[in-house]
Design a protein around this motif. Structure first.
Motif, PDB file in Angstrom:
ATOM      1  N   GLU A   4       0.641  -1.029  -0.094  1.00 18.19           N
ATOM      2  CA  GLU A   4       0.006   0.007   0.019  1.00 18.19           C
ATOM      3  C   GLU A   4       1.050   1.213  -0.036  1.00 18.19           C
ATOM      4  OE1 GLU A   4      -3.117   1.048   2.977  1.00 18.19           O
ATOM      5  OE2 GLU A   4      -3.527  -1.155   2.517  1.00 18.19           O
ATOM      6  N   VAL A   5       1.745   1.399   0.912  1.00 17.78           N
ATOM      7  CA  VAL A   5       2.597   2.464   0.892  1.00 17.78           C
ATOM      8  C   VAL A   5       3.517   2.763  -0.213  1.00 17.78           C
ATOM      9  CG1 VAL A   5       4.532   3.698   2.435  1.00 17.78           C
ATOM     10  CG2 VAL A   5       2.877   1.889   3.607  1.00 17.78           C
ATOM     11  N   VAL A   6       4.004   1.575  -0.934  1.00 18.69           N
ATOM     12  CA  VAL A   6       4.770   1.433  -1.985  1.00 18.69           C
ATOM     13  C   VAL A   6       4.040   2.212  -2.973  1.00 18.69           C
ATOM     14  CG1 VAL A   6       5.934   0.211  -3.700  1.00 18.69           C
ATOM     15  CG2 VAL A   6       6.362  -0.158  -1.297  1.00 18.69           C
ATOM     16  N   LYS A   7       2.821   1.739  -3.061  1.00 18.07           N
ATOM     17  CA  LYS A   7       1.965   2.276  -4.280  1.00 18.07           C
ATOM     18  C   LYS A   7       1.709   3.541  -4.296  1.00 18.07           C
ATOM     19  CE  LYS A   7      -1.872   0.248  -6.703  1.00 18.07           C
ATOM     20  NZ  LYS A   7      -3.518   0.176  -6.271  1.00 18.07           N
ATOM     21  N   LYS A   8       1.265   4.048  -2.822  1.00 20.85           N
ATOM     22  CA  LYS A   8       0.977   5.431  -2.719  1.00 20.85           C
ATOM     23  C   LYS A   8       2.446   6.134  -3.342  1.00 20.85           C
ATOM     24  CE  LYS A   8      -0.804   8.419   0.606  1.00 20.85           C
ATOM     25  NZ  LYS A   8      -0.702   8.813   2.107  1.00 20.85           N
ATOM     26  N   LEU A   9       3.642   5.861  -2.826  1.00 18.35           N
ATOM     27  CA  LEU A   9       4.688   6.466  -3.014  1.00 18.35           C
ATOM     28  C   LEU A   9       4.862   6.898  -4.741  1.00 18.35           C
ATOM     29  CD1 LEU A   9       7.151   5.672  -0.501  1.00 18.35           C
ATOM     30  CD2 LEU A   9       6.518   7.985  -0.737  1.00 18.35           C
ATOM     31  N   GLU A  10       4.632   5.448  -5.299  1.00 13.24           N
ATOM     32  CA  GLU A  10       4.792   5.616  -6.526  1.00 13.24           C
ATOM     33  C   GLU A  10       3.874   6.493  -7.443  1.00 13.24           C
ATOM     34  OE1 GLU A  10       4.164   1.434  -8.058  1.00 13.24           O
ATOM     35  OE2 GLU A  10       6.596   1.025  -7.366  1.00 13.24           O
ATOM     36  N   GLU A  11       2.728   6.370  -6.900  1.00 16.42           N
ATOM     37  CA  GLU A  11       1.557   7.482  -7.287  1.00 16.42           C
ATOM     38  C   GLU A  11       2.029   8.856  -7.360  1.00 16.42           C
ATOM     39  OE1 GLU A  11      -2.411   6.364  -5.577  1.00 16.42           O
ATOM     40  OE2 GLU A  11      -2.232   4.592  -6.725  1.00 16.42           O
ATOM     41  N   ILE A  12       2.569   9.120  -5.911  1.00 13.04           N
ATOM     42  CA  ILE A  12       3.073  10.348  -5.610  1.00 13.04           C
ATOM     43  C   ILE A  12       4.077  10.836  -6.559  1.00 13.04           C
ATOM     44  CG2 ILE A  12       4.282  12.026  -4.004  1.00 13.04           C
ATOM     45  CD1 ILE A  12       3.111  10.246  -1.723  1.00 13.04           C
ATOM     46  N   GLN A  13       4.980  10.174  -6.800  1.00 10.64           N
ATOM     47  CA  GLN A  13       6.107  10.526  -7.854  1.00 10.64           C
ATOM     48  C   GLN A  13       5.743  10.451  -9.093  1.00 10.64           C
ATOM     49  OE1 GLN A  13      10.102   8.802  -7.473  1.00 10.64           O
ATOM     50  NE2 GLN A  13       9.886   7.928  -9.295  1.00 10.64           N
ATOM     51  N   LYS A  14       4.690   9.721  -9.653  1.00 14.22           N
ATOM     52  CA  LYS A  14       4.135   9.786 -10.752  1.00 14.22           C
ATOM     53  C   LYS A  14       3.496  11.158 -11.222  1.00 14.22           C
ATOM     54  CE  LYS A  14       1.495   7.200 -14.433  1.00 14.22           C
ATOM     55  NZ  LYS A  14       0.303   6.634 -14.483  1.00 14.22           N
ATOM     56  N   ALA A  15       2.716  11.245 -10.115  1.00 13.12           N
ATOM     57  CA  ALA A  15       1.901  12.771 -10.123  1.00 13.12           C
ATOM     58  C   ALA A  15       2.938  13.934 -10.359  1.00 13.12           C
ATOM     59  CB  ALA A  15       0.967  12.861  -9.069  1.00 13.12           C
TER      60      ALA A  15
END
Ligand code: DAH
Length: 345
Positions: A4-15
């Motif tokens: 979950e955290v990893v996914k969130k961070l990836e999303e943040i980075q992408k955005a």
């Protein structure tokens, strides 16, 4: 949980990185930085939550968050450079500059033609042992007239149309001759050999031949053995040094209250060498100064005993000499401040 955290961070980075691509100006970029790296940014939020995670998760998430943060920082730097470069290129395009164009020459200042003649005159008399003295532009009537043997109400005063000042008895000097009295009083009973250059003022109709302000150079020599021969020799020598070796001079009788005898000095026309031309009005001679042997009364007023001392004096007009030399036909050019006239000299 970890995913979950990893996914969130990836999303943040992408955005963040996608947003960054759309940033076009520095102002926008700063806003982007506040949003993705500022105190309220999501990355920081995740970082703050790390202590709440399980022990084995902490290092992983920590590393990952740091990575995202670093990527953002790098992205920011890179974008900033790109934006600045683009701005510079734009301004270079707009303010195109042709480096092959010749430069504009700065105007060089130069000496006024009257000053040039004044300096030449001062140099010549300097070589002959005359010192340069300076008077003041205002004088009392006593110095401008009385002490020069021009009494109050005497008709000779009409020779000098005078500018009076609001102070009684004080006038704008009409000639440099008052300097004679000042320098004699400073030196008596020693001999004097001086020139006194200065601006003079006359309440006169301005015409092509007369201005209400002009330069004069007063010449004065007082001593025990000064005679007319020495006087004429001095003038002849001056004329040679000023106008050339072969120039001849002549003295014509004239009248001035402060000299006896008085004369007007002419030089042979240096334009036609005496043959006659429009500048000398076909006479072959040019009038350049008033002069004479000093009047005993003036010597006495200067502090010398006229039974023991004699002297000679003269008054030259540098503008007149300059006009003759450069064929200037109108004296009004001298003080009109027109650079088209001045830059010719
Ligand atoms: N001061 C006279 C003038 O302004 C010129 C002059 C004439 C000066 C004769 C002299 C002189 O010293 O001896 O008209």
């Amino acid at each position: 949980m970890q995913e979950e955290v990893v996914k969130k961070l990836e999303e943040i980075q992408k955005a963040g990185l996608t947003d960054l691509e759309h940033v076009q100006e520095e102002q926008q970029l700063n806003e982007w930085r506040t949003c993705y790296l500022g105190k309220k940014s999501e990355v920081l939020q995740v970082m703050k939550e790390i202590p709440d995670l399980s022990v084995d998760l902490r290092p992983k998430v920590g590393m990952l968050t740091n990575q995202v943060k670093r990527n953002f920082e790098q992205g920011y730097e890179q974008r900033l450079e790109e934006i600045r470069k683009a701005a510079l290129e734009r301004s270079l395009q707009q303010d195109r500059l042709d480096v092959t164009l010749p430069g504009r020459r700065p105007e060089k200042g130069r000496l006024h033609p009257s000053t040039q003649t004044l300096r030449e005159i001062a140099n010549i008399f300097g070589q002959m042992g005359f010192q340069v003295y300076r008077g003041t532009d205002v004088e009392t009537e006593e110095f401008n007239f009385e002490l020069l043997n021009i009494p109050k109400y005497h008709p000779a005063r009409d020779m000098w149309d005078t500018f009076f000042t609001t102070t009684p008895e004080v006038v704008m000097r009409t000639h440099t001759s008052p300097g004679q009295i000042h320098s004699m009083r400073e030196n008596a009973p020693d001999p004097v050999r001086v020139i006194l250059p200065g601006m003079c003022y006359r309440y006169e109709q301005v015409t092509s031949r007369s201005e209400f302000q002009f330069f004069q150079v007063e010449l004065l020599a007082v001593g025990k053995s000064i005679d007319f021969r020495g006087f004429k020799g001095t003038l002849q020598d001056f004329a040679r040094r000023m106008f050339g070796d072969n120039v001849r001079i002549r003295l014509r009788p004239d009248y001035f209250p402060f000299t006896e005898p008085s004369a007007e000095m002419d030089v042979e026309c240096f334009i036609c060498q005496g043959a006659g031309c429009p500048v000398c009005k076909h006479t072959g001679w040019l009038e350049i100064m008033g002069c004479g042997m000093m009047h005993p009364t003036v010597l006495m007023n200067g502090g010398y005993d006229p039974r023991e001392y004699t002297g000679f004096a003269a008054g030259l007009g540098p503008e007149r000499i300059t006009m003759l030399r450069h064929h200037i036909e109108d004296i009004r050019y001298f003080w009109a401040n027109d650079v088209r006239f001045l830059e010719q000299f």
